[in-house]
Design an enzyme around this catalytic site. Sequence first.
Site, PDB file in Angstrom:
ATOM      1  N   ASN A 153       7.492  -1.667   8.867  1.00 57.20           N
ATOM      2  CA  ASN A 153       8.177  -2.972   8.947  1.00 57.20           C
ATOM      3  C   ASN A 153       9.696  -2.846   9.050  1.00 57.20           C
ATOM      4  OD1 ASN A 153       8.177  -2.094   6.278  1.00 57.20           O
ATOM      5  ND2 ASN A 153       8.130  -4.161   5.433  1.00 57.20           N
ATOM      6  N   GLU A 251       7.352   1.801  -3.997  1.00 56.84           N
ATOM      7  CA  GLU A 251       7.899   0.494  -3.602  1.00 56.84           C
ATOM      8  C   GLU A 251       6.772  -0.215  -2.864  1.00 56.84           C
ATOM      9  OE1 GLU A 251       8.912  -2.412  -2.115  1.00 56.84           O
ATOM     10  OE2 GLU A 251      10.029  -1.362  -0.545  1.00 56.84           O
ATOM     11  N   CYS A 285       8.273  -7.008   2.455  1.00 54.29           N
ATOM     12  CA  CYS A 285       7.660  -6.991   1.115  1.00 54.29           C
ATOM     13  C   CYS A 285       8.304  -8.042   0.207  1.00 54.29           C
ATOM     14  CB  CYS A 285       7.731  -5.602   0.503  1.00 54.29           C
ATOM     15  SG  CYS A 285       9.380  -4.922   0.501  1.00 54.29           S
ATOM     16  N   GLU A 459      15.273   1.828  -5.647  1.00 53.27           N
ATOM     17  CA  GLU A 459      16.040   2.483  -4.588  1.00 53.27           C
ATOM     18  C   GLU A 459      17.348   1.708  -4.481  1.00 53.27           C
ATOM     19  OE1 GLU A 459      13.253   2.418  -1.249  1.00 53.27           O
ATOM     20  OE2 GLU A 459      12.555   4.404  -1.830  1.00 53.27           O
TER      21      GLU A 459
HETATM   22  P1  NAD Z   1      -1.917   0.005   5.145  1.00 54.88           P
HETATM   23  O1  NAD Z   1      -2.038  -0.246   3.694  1.00 54.88           O
HETATM   24  O2  NAD Z   1      -3.012   0.746   5.824  1.00 54.88           O
HETATM   25  O3  NAD Z   1      -0.576   0.825   5.462  1.00 54.88           O
HETATM   26  C1  NAD Z   1       0.683   0.496   4.944  1.00 54.88           C
HETATM   27  C2  NAD Z   1       1.569   1.726   5.170  1.00 54.88           C
HETATM   28  O4  NAD Z   1       1.082   2.799   4.383  1.00 54.88           O
HETATM   29  C3  NAD Z   1       1.524   2.245   6.616  1.00 54.88           C
HETATM   30  O5  NAD Z   1       2.805   2.680   6.979  1.00 54.88           O
HETATM   31  C4  NAD Z   1       0.548   3.414   6.570  1.00 54.88           C
HETATM   32  O6  NAD Z   1       0.846   4.417   7.520  1.00 54.88           O
HETATM   33  C5  NAD Z   1       0.737   3.933   5.182  1.00 54.88           C
HETATM   34  N1  NAD Z   1      -0.459   4.521   4.619  1.00 54.88           N
HETATM   35  C6  NAD Z   1      -1.709   3.994   4.618  1.00 54.88           C
HETATM   36  N2  NAD Z   1      -2.557   4.806   3.973  1.00 54.88           N
HETATM   37  C7  NAD Z   1      -1.825   5.888   3.570  1.00 54.88           C
HETATM   38  C8  NAD Z   1      -2.123   7.076   2.835  1.00 54.88           C
HETATM   39  N3  NAD Z   1      -3.343   7.316   2.345  1.00 54.88           N
HETATM   40  N4  NAD Z   1      -1.120   7.951   2.628  1.00 54.88           N
HETATM   41  C9  NAD Z   1       0.135   7.718   3.060  1.00 54.88           C
HETATM   42  N5  NAD Z   1       0.483   6.622   3.744  1.00 54.88           N
HETATM   43  C10 NAD Z   1      -0.488   5.710   3.985  1.00 54.88           C
HETATM   44  O7  NAD Z   1      -1.747  -1.358   5.843  1.00 54.88           O
HETATM   45  P2  NAD Z   1      -1.099  -1.837   7.197  1.00 54.88           P
HETATM   46  O8  NAD Z   1      -2.125  -2.602   7.962  1.00 54.88           O
HETATM   47  O9  NAD Z   1      -0.341  -0.779   7.938  1.00 54.88           O
HETATM   48  O10 NAD Z   1      -0.061  -2.806   6.550  1.00 54.88           O
HETATM   49  C11 NAD Z   1      -0.518  -3.953   5.880  1.00 54.88           C
HETATM   50  C12 NAD Z   1      -0.183  -3.997   4.436  1.00 54.88           C
HETATM   51  O11 NAD Z   1       0.682  -2.965   4.018  1.00 54.88           O
HETATM   52  C13 NAD Z   1       0.567  -5.272   4.185  1.00 54.88           C
HETATM   53  O12 NAD Z   1      -0.323  -6.288   3.844  1.00 54.88           O
HETATM   54  C14 NAD Z   1       1.509  -4.933   3.079  1.00 54.88           C
HETATM   55  O13 NAD Z   1       0.927  -5.267   1.849  1.00 54.88           O
HETATM   56  C15 NAD Z   1       1.650  -3.451   3.113  1.00 54.88           C
HETATM   57  N6  NAD Z   1       2.983  -3.004   3.558  1.00 54.88           N
HETATM   58  C16 NAD Z   1       3.964  -3.048   2.644  1.00 54.88           C
HETATM   59  C17 NAD Z   1       5.231  -2.638   3.004  1.00 54.88           C
HETATM   60  C18 NAD Z   1       6.365  -2.688   2.020  1.00 54.88           C
HETATM   61  O14 NAD Z   1       7.512  -2.704   2.434  1.00 54.88           O
HETATM   62  N7  NAD Z   1       6.104  -2.653   0.714  1.00 54.88           N
HETATM   63  C19 NAD Z   1       5.468  -2.193   4.287  1.00 54.88           C
HETATM   64  C20 NAD Z   1       4.422  -2.157   5.219  1.00 54.88           C
HETATM   65  C21 NAD Z   1       3.165  -2.558   4.817  1.00 54.88           C
END
Ligand code: NAD
Length: 477
Positions: A153, A251, A285, A459
């Site tokens: 994001n 985070e 987030c 952070e």
């Molecule tokens: P997701 O949970 O699959 O992935 C979120 C992020 O985590 C991605 O960048 C992914 O590459 C990484 N990730 C996933 N599984 C991982 C693992 N086992 N080890 C290391 N990294 C891993 O979901 P998505 O469809 O990509 O994103 C949707 C959800 O993720 C959102 O609903 C939101 O809650 C969360 N998100 C949060 C933030 C934040 O800034 N806190 C940023 C992006 C996504």
Amino acid sequence: MSQYEALSLYIDGEFVSGGGRKTQDVINPATLEVLGQLPHASEADLDRALSAAQRAFDSWKHSSPMERSAILRKAAQLSRDRAQEIGLNMTRDQGKPLVESVGEIISCADHCDWHAEECRRIYGRVIPPRTPNVRQIVVREPIGVCAAFTPWNFPYNQAIRKISAAIGAGCSIILKGPEDSPSAVMAIARIFHDAGLPKGVLNIVWGEPAQVSDYLIRSPIVRKVSFTGSVPVGKQLAALAGAHMKRITMELGGHSPVLVFDDANIEQAAKSLAKFKIRNAGQVCVSPTRFYVQEKAYDQFLDIFVGALKNIQVGDGTAQGTEMGPLAHERRIGSMSAFVEDARQRGATIELGGNPLSQTGYFFPPTVVTNIKDDAKLMTEEPFGPIAPVVKFSDTDEVLARANSLPFGLSSYVFTNSLQTATKVSNTLEAGMVNINHFGSALPETPFGGVKDSGIGSEGGSETFDGYLVTKFITHV
Ligand code: NAD
């Protein structure tokens, strides 16, 4: 248009790709054009990254803060110099409007500068002894090799915060960036390479997220794990890190409540919240998520809020005048539709939007939902998109109880002209950040982080190095 970023791994100071490695397509979410092929790291690549990071740490930990500071300052300058080009590529693979992409990079230059300044002030202390000839000293040392995982994001911001903190503390780092939107992290690797960072201090890898994180976290070489992403994944990684007794910074997601009181400037609140809600298409987030508006102000707020969102220009982030781009990938569209469907089934009213736009690309319009119960999916799970549920409240204690009722505790927003209300809510909200009458979080000099399920550690701010340092007590006579 200029060439898209060349995609590769960055290990031990070398940009490596090809060699029969598995690759994945990187897609422009606005046009569905394939922008490039991203190579995945093999186990041999991860092993090389681990040993390079270990080797680099053995000397980088002895570097002077002045040397680390100079490299971070140079990275800040290069970020500013290259912001337009990096920003264009970020818009192409992530979707956000160009002005937001370029703004993200410029603000990240400030993050580098902040870490350049703060790393010169990593002080220890002297503790008065019980006997006169004893000396008692506390020193803070870099923790070691860090493994970091950053999302799509804010691809530049999330990565630069972790990299600057690790480098400034004297650690080395292996970072797995977001495979969906990789150009910003590639650009960071080039910037630190050009800034003269010794080889192996920063390594960038890509792959199947779960496989890469599992491999790196289990490695005895890695001493610290930092993750930004969803709560479920954060809990998995924290559990694995815990099993191997590794320091963590998490985070994670949020579900930020917005409290608009009758005595606030309602027009200013509604207009500014509409703008803030659609930033990065709501994929933030700390996005304002549950809108609680006090009874007397409700109709006026809804009217202005819906009116402002109705006029938002949605389109390709590279096009002139676009205020909101597409969602970053296809799975976000399915997720948005599921939130709206759940609300519809529970009898909620869709005041605006509600369906994906019928055009090429992952476009979902600003959406406002009313008459929704507190137990609906939209009110309890992070939507991470441009959907805003707006509900009524009557008194302060009631709204505080509702605001604190979820397991999340990242950010929160309050609009009121009463000092008494502002004091009470800021003391009572269970959140890592409370913004009253403006949006003021995420600056380099202020701590950013959550409580409860939203994470562990901060952070930015003077806390920024805490997760990257260990404390050593030395005593002698
Ligand atoms: P997701 O949970 O699959 O992935 C979120 C992020 O985590 C991605 O960048 C992914 O590459 C990484 N990730 C996933 N599984 C991982 C693992 N086992 N080890 C290391 N990294 C891993 O979901 P998505 O469809 O990509 O994103 C949707 C959800 O993720 C959102 O609903 C939101 O809650 C969360 N998100 C949060 C933030 C934040 O800034 N806190 C940023 C992006 C996504």
